[in-house]
Enzyme design. Structure first.
Site, PDB file in Angstrom:
ATOM      1  N   SER A  18       0.830  -1.189   0.000  1.00  0.00           N
ATOM      2  CA  SER A  18       0.000   0.000   0.000  1.00  0.00           C
ATOM      3  C   SER A  18       0.868   1.244   0.000  1.00  0.00           C
ATOM      4  O   SER A  18       1.988   1.221   0.517  1.00  0.00           O
ATOM      5  CB  SER A  18      -0.880   0.010   1.254  1.00  0.00           C
ATOM      6  OG  SER A  18      -1.547   1.246   1.403  1.00  0.00           O
ATOM      7  N   TYR A  31      -0.872  -0.361  10.282  1.00  0.00           N
ATOM      8  CA  TYR A  31      -1.021  -0.731   8.880  1.00  0.00           C
ATOM      9  C   TYR A  31       0.133  -0.161   8.061  1.00  0.00           C
ATOM     10  O   TYR A  31       0.766  -0.868   7.262  1.00  0.00           O
ATOM     11  CB  TYR A  31      -2.365  -0.229   8.360  1.00  0.00           C
ATOM     12  CG  TYR A  31      -2.644  -0.584   6.921  1.00  0.00           C
ATOM     13  CD1 TYR A  31      -3.037  -1.878   6.571  1.00  0.00           C
ATOM     14  CD2 TYR A  31      -2.537   0.361   5.915  1.00  0.00           C
ATOM     15  CE1 TYR A  31      -3.299  -2.209   5.241  1.00  0.00           C
ATOM     16  CE2 TYR A  31      -2.804   0.038   4.597  1.00  0.00           C
ATOM     17  CZ  TYR A  31      -3.185  -1.243   4.272  1.00  0.00           C
ATOM     18  OH  TYR A  31      -3.441  -1.561   2.957  1.00  0.00           O
ATOM     19  N   LYS A  35       3.166  -2.169   5.955  1.00  0.00           N
ATOM     20  CA  LYS A  35       3.387  -1.998   4.517  1.00  0.00           C
ATOM     21  C   LYS A  35       4.793  -1.483   4.235  1.00  0.00           C
ATOM     22  O   LYS A  35       5.418  -1.868   3.243  1.00  0.00           O
ATOM     23  CB  LYS A  35       2.324  -1.080   3.902  1.00  0.00           C
ATOM     24  CG  LYS A  35       0.910  -1.634   4.052  1.00  0.00           C
ATOM     25  CD  LYS A  35       0.805  -3.080   3.577  1.00  0.00           C
ATOM     26  CE  LYS A  35      -0.555  -3.660   3.855  1.00  0.00           C
ATOM     27  NZ  LYS A  35      -0.691  -5.054   3.452  1.00  0.00           N
TER      28      LYS A  35
END
Length: 125
Positions: A18, A31, A35
């Site tokens: 991402s 998150y 990533k």
């Protein structure tokens, strides 16, 4: 890695990451860190396993219109994205296919942004 090494013919790993790994995503620190770690892992695998012809790259997606994301139709105008729309699953899939194919044989340890230009927009755009 063991399977690639045992077969002896190299191999290709393509992970889906991402843009949150390279830019801030408020309230999504874990998150974003995961990533960013995936991008770092690709660089490490590339450096360690290039002699065995094992490549690893990451497709770093921006906003992709999916039922799970529930972020609206891809055709909707999104002025915050330079290309003006959400991505569609086929946008990400095409990048994965490319990085897994012989067409990208000289690419390893990279993150390919599939984000409609979000990561190139400066703070004063």
């Amino acid at each position: 890695m063991t399977a690639f090494l045992e077969q002896g013919g190299g191999g290709t790993i393509v992970s889906v990451g991402s843009v949150s790994g390279v830019m801030a995503a408020p309230m999504q620190a874990a998150y974003g860190v995961s990533k960013a770690g995936l991008a770092s892992l690709a660089k490490t695998v590339a450096a360690e396993y290039a002699p065995e012809r094992i490549r690893m790259n990451v497709v770093a997606c921006g906003a992709i219109s999916t039922a799970v994301a529930n972020n609206g139709p891809a055709a909707a105008e999104v002025p915050e994205i330079p290309l003006g729309r959400l991505g569609i699953p086929d946008d990400a899939a095409a990048a994965v296919v490319y990085l897994a194919s012989p067409l990208s044989a000289y690419i390893t340890g990279q993150s390919l942004g599939v984000d409609g230009g979000v990561t190139v927009r400066g703070p004063f755009s």
